[in-house]
Design an enzyme around this catalytic site. Structure first.
Site, PDB file in Angstrom:
ATOM      1  N   PRO A  75       0.848  -1.205   0.000  1.00 20.45           N
ATOM      2  CA  PRO A  75       0.000   0.000   0.000  1.00 20.45           C
ATOM      3  C   PRO A  75       0.875   1.244   0.000  1.00 20.45           C
ATOM      4  O   PRO A  75       2.029   1.214   0.433  1.00 20.45           O
ATOM      5  CB  PRO A  75      -0.782  -0.127   1.313  1.00 20.45           C
ATOM      6  CG  PRO A  75      -0.724  -1.581   1.650  1.00 20.45           C
ATOM      7  CD  PRO A  75       0.619  -2.048   1.173  1.00 20.45           C
ATOM      8  N   CYS A  76       0.323   2.352  -0.486  1.00 20.59           N
ATOM      9  CA  CYS A  76       1.138   3.554  -0.646  1.00 20.59           C
ATOM     10  C   CYS A  76       0.703   4.687   0.279  1.00 20.59           C
ATOM     11  O   CYS A  76       0.987   5.843   0.020  1.00 20.59           O
ATOM     12  CB  CYS A  76       1.091   4.038  -2.093  1.00 20.59           C
ATOM     13  SG  CYS A  76      -0.557   4.502  -2.641  1.00 20.59           S
TER      14      CYS A  76
END
Length: 319
Positions: A75-76
């Protein structure tokens, strides 16, 4: 036949791993995700050791030294808010956890996946820093924006694919050329009407009504999202009608979202795979996944590059 042993982080239900295994070149032996339902789903199709929980709690010693490959669709969260001097700081700890495991295990290669926005976050600085980070750890990093629709996945889904190969063996990597498109008719046109319990029945929010959510049978779907309430409309639904900027309404007729089974098929999951958890959890696992067909296309090229490197360098791969 020798297969590359894979440790999968942020594994979810296993879309990336299913695609890699479909090539016949990879075998996932370790997997981790904080979503317990996703881990149970993963265990239904894989013999890997699946460890639920936060990746921060995974020690590199928990993963066999025999692994060849690490995968992770990290995830970012945090990237877009990070300042230019702190682009790889604690706010981006999930990326850093992937980097930590790769540095510790020194696999011959790795694959990661992320959203399209990774290429433009902070004016491209985030991606440049990631390239530099892995270079300092001994890897050449290849990256390209791919649309899953070009690889027999019946939806528009643009994602950045990151492929790392250890510098001491790297002989280059080329991303796969498009393998063709299929329509919603081909993918789910034969599906019977779903059980209402398999379709999200939540009210349609103002956010949902802010744009068109429907594609026709002869097209590909919009991106399958992870949030059940935002799942796109089935092609049998009436066309949406634009009223104003960011404001649409439904046409006359029966309007419904994709069932979770239809969403899974659009993502190219095997039709026999039963997802664990409640309806919201099933949609979440499906929407968060890398489409297996896209992963398969990348996997063939990845295996080709690794086999070429290993053949020239005569590096032994675990059987």
């Amino acid at each position: 036949m020798k297969k590359f042993k894979v440790a999968s982080l942020f594994c979810g239900a296993g879309g990336l791993d299913l695609g890699l295994e479909a090539t016949g070149k990879f075998q996932t032996v370790f997997a981790n995700d904080m979503d317990k339902d996703a881990c149970k789903t993963f265990s239904k199709w894989s013999d890997a050791i699946v460890v639920p929980g936060k990746v921060e709690n995974i020690s590199s010693n928990d993963i066999s030294n025999e692994i060849d490959i690490v995968t992770g669709g990290f995830p970012c969260q945090g990237f877009s808010a990070a300042g230019p001097r702190q682009v790889l700081d604690i706010r981006n700890k999930l990326y850093l956890e992937l980097s930590r495991i790769i540095e510790a295990k020194q696999p011959i290669g790795f694959i990661a996946e992320n959203v399209k926005g990774l290429t433009t976050m902070e004016g491209g600085l985030i991606l440049r820093k990631i390239v530099e980070d892995f270079k300092s750890k001994g890897y050449n990093l290849y990256h390209q924006l791919l649309n899953a629709a070009d690889y027999q996945v019946p939806q528009d889904r643009e994602r950045v694919i990151l492929v790392g190969i250890r510098k001491d063996i790297d002989k280059g990597f080329e991303f796969p050329k498009p393998t063709g498109r299929i329509t919603l008719q081909e993918a789910i046109g034969h599906f019977p009407d779903p059980n209402p319990n398999d379709v999200c029945q939540a009210p349609f929010s103002s956010r949902y009504m802010s744009r068109n959510r429907k594609r026709d049978w002869d097209q590909v779907s919009y991106t399958i999202p992870a949030m059940a309430k935002q799942v796109t409309l089935h092609p049998s639904s009436p066309d949406m009608i634009k009223l104003d900027k960011d404001l649409w309404k439904f046409g006359e007729g029966v309007t419904r979202r994709f069932s979770w089974q239809e969403a899974a098929a659009v993502q190219t999951f095997p039709k026999t795979l039963e997802f664990e958890g409640d309806l919201t959890s099933k949609y979440k696992q499906i929407g968060n996944a890398v489409p297996p067909k896209l992963a398969e296309a990348v996997g063939y090229k990845f295996a080709e590059a690794l086999e070429k490197a290993l053949e020239r360098e005569k590096i032994k791969v675990v059987i």
